[in-house]
Design a protein around this motif. Structure first.
Motif, short mmCIF file in Angstrom:
data_model
loop_
_atom_site.label_atom_id
_atom_site.label_comp_id
_atom_site.label_asym_id
_atom_site.label_seq_id
_atom_site.Cartn_x
_atom_site.Cartn_y
_atom_site.Cartn_z
N GLU A 110 5.93 -11.48 2.16
CA GLU A 110 5.89 -10.25 2.97
C GLU A 110 7.31 -9.70 3.05
O GLU A 110 8.22 -10.39 3.48
CB GLU A 110 5.33 -10.56 4.36
CG GLU A 110 5.47 -9.42 5.35
CD GLU A 110 4.99 -8.06 4.83
OE1 GLU A 110 3.82 -7.94 4.47
OE2 GLU A 110 5.82 -7.12 4.74
N THR A 147 0.67 -1.70 7.57
CA THR A 147 0.51 -0.34 8.07
C THR A 147 0.67 -0.26 9.59
O THR A 147 1.18 0.73 10.12
CB THR A 147 -0.90 0.17 7.69
OG1 THR A 147 -0.89 0.44 6.30
CG2 THR A 147 -1.32 1.40 8.44
N HIS A 188 7.52 1.37 4.67
CA HIS A 188 6.15 1.03 4.28
C HIS A 188 5.07 1.82 5.03
O HIS A 188 4.14 2.35 4.45
CB HIS A 188 5.90 -0.47 4.44
CG HIS A 188 4.53 -0.85 3.97
ND1 HIS A 188 4.24 -1.03 2.64
CD2 HIS A 188 3.36 -1.02 4.64
CE1 HIS A 188 2.95 -1.30 2.51
NE2 HIS A 188 2.40 -1.31 3.70
N ASN A 199 -9.12 5.61 14.15
CA ASN A 199 -10.20 6.59 13.97
C ASN A 199 -11.56 5.91 13.74
O ASN A 199 -12.54 6.57 13.42
CB ASN A 199 -9.88 7.59 12.85
CG ASN A 199 -9.62 6.91 11.52
OD1 ASN A 199 -10.06 5.78 11.31
ND2 ASN A 199 -8.92 7.58 10.64
#
Ligand code: FAD
Length: 447
Positions: A38, A46, A68, A78
């Motif tokens: 990572e 995100t 990123h 959403n």
């Protein structure tokens, strides 16, 4: 390499966002030796909000320093939290957290951090290790070299090469901006940026802003900047979009797509309308990008089609030793990612089989032919808008899992709600608890 049932392999996972964490958990469950690379210093991908923006706001300069995440500060999810959790690890409300059905982004990050801790994944992760090369070194034994680099001082990097038997790519799909094409774009004098680099609305105060796109980011950003901006104009592709004032805003209009841009700041839309604007924000999505992958041309990205990939996951000639988790969009990410990760883990350990290489290749080609017959453009290859349920059910059947009915109902209803309540009201208007009670009543009919 001869694959033996139940054998454990040394597997590298690239990325510690949702897909990487879930893949790591599933691979570990199967007994594989997992290393997650990572590049950030925390998990979340995100969902790790970063107030910084890139040096090139449009995101096309290949030498820019890459940030990123594409999250804006005010972002609320959403999709309802009921479909953002995993089958045996729901996204529950927690003390001191954001209790809303559609919480703010910080709540998702907390959920993913808890997930990583609860399943002992933190120990598997090499933080601040960016993968710069993944290359097949030995076709016969399917050995992959993974080269990663980590910063030792401000200007110095240390690189390391390691060998793995399988690689699962989970580096995300929302970092490399795709921008709209129109004549005069490069001579237009105003500020052009991509929604990837949008964080807060203040810089648009008293500005005339054109937003290109009609996805969730365009809708959210429009809503957020309209109260401050002088005017907002939304340019939308497709025959049904013509000039009209947007409901609920005195200063926002919808147009068809931009036809051309001029040196004096003028923008002409396809419907003939003209606007002099200060800023264009491209809310036009992202491109798949695997700068580290050296596959001798076996896996390519062509017009946003990553291929050839059997069921969006395995390149037939490299399966199961190379796989991709989380490429699909216009589908509920959590369940798609979870099922793909379970599938990869079980196929790598030989508990589930794949068709022959020729059969997988045929399946991919047949899928491309079907797309052509239906007139779907190549760049929609990984879009599951029209076959989300079919795809999820296919992977679930491979795994002998039956996704619960409520998942399908909420997913279906989420899409409907979003259409019915244009904008962000649906997030607070929808009483999901009440709706779930109704759903569980004997009179409820499934879609
Ligand atoms: P990411 O979260 O992008 O993670 C990829 C990880 O890989 C990152 O941590 C990155 O640092 C790492 N990485 C990349 N390259 C390298 C490298 N070379 N070496 C090492 N590490 C690397 N989904 C929902 O379910 N609900 C929502 O409301 C929702 N809203 C969204 C809003 C926005 C603005 C965006 C962009 C996406 C949204 N999504 C939403 C989709 C979301 O992206 C997915 O749910 C999910 O987080 C994707 O996870 P991922 O692991 O595939 O990618």
């Amino acid at each position: 390499m001869v694959q033996k049932m139940g054998q454990c392999y040394k597997v590298s996972v690239i990325g510690g966002g949702t897909a990487g964490l879930v893949a790591a958990r599933e691979l570990q469950r199967e007994g594989h030796h997992v290393t997650v690379f990572e590049k950030a210093n925390r998990v979340g991908g995100t969902w790790l909000y970063d107030p910084r923006v890139e040096t090139d706001p449009l995101g096309i300069d290949p030498n820019r320093e890459i940030v990123h995440t594409s999250l804006y500060k005010s972002l609320r999810v959403n999709l309802p939290r009921q479909v953002m959790g995993f089958l045996d690890y729901p996204f529950l409300k927690k003390d001191g957290g954001d209790p809303r059905h559609f919480p703010g982004h910080q709540e998702v990050l907390r959920f993913l951090e808890d997930f990583a801790r609860d399943f002992g994944l933190m120990e598997l992760i090499r933080f601040e290790h960016e993968v710069v090369r993944v290359e097949l070194v030995d076709e016969a034994s399917h050995e992959w070299v993974v080269e990663s680099r980590t910063r030792t001082t401000e200007s110095k990097w240390e690189s390391k090469e390691e060998i793995f038997e399988a690689v699962v790519i989970c580096n995300g799909k929302s970092t490399e901006p795709k921008i709209a094409e129109f004549s005069g774009r490069d001579i237009w004098p105003g500020l052009q940026m991509h929604s990837h680099n949008y964080r807060t609305p203040q810089q648009f105060e008293n500005k005339t802003v054109v937003l290109i796109g009609n996805g969730p980011s365009a809708v959210d950003i429009l809503r957020e900047i309209a109260p401050l901006a002088k005017q907002v104009h939304q340019a939308v592709r497709g025959p049904n979009f013509k000039l009209k004032r947007l409901e609920k805003h005195d200063n926002a209009w919808q147009h068809s797509m931009i036809e051309c841009a001029h040196k004096d700041g003028k923008l002409v839309f396809q419907d003939g309308s003209i606007v002099y604007a200060d800023v264009i924000i491209h809310c036009t999505g992202y491109k798949y990008h695997f700068p580290f992958l050296k596959s001798n041309g076996i896996v390519t990205v062509d017009d946003n089609r990553v291929g050839p990939l059997y069921k969006h996951v395995f390149p037939p000639s490299l399966a199961p030793w190379l796989s991709f988790v989380g490429l699909n969009y216009k589908a509920v990410p959590a369940i798609t990612i979870e099922l793909q990760a379970k599938w990869v883990a079980k196929v790598v350990s030989g508990k589930l089989g794949l068709p022959t290489q020729a059969a997988m290749t045929y399946s991919v080609e047949e899928f491309y032919r079907e797309m052509e017959r239906k007139g779907w453009p190549k760049h929609h290859t990984h879009n599951l808008l029209y076959n989300e349920f079919e795809y999820i059910e296919w992977v679930a059947r491979e795994l002998d899992i039956r996704p619960p009915n409520w998942w399908k109902n909420i997913t279906y209803e989420s899409h409907v709600k979003m259409l019915r309540y244009y904008g962000s009201e649906y997030r607070d208007a929808w009483d999901i608890d009440e709706w779930m009670l109704e759903m569980n009543s004997p009179n409820f009919s499934t879609p």
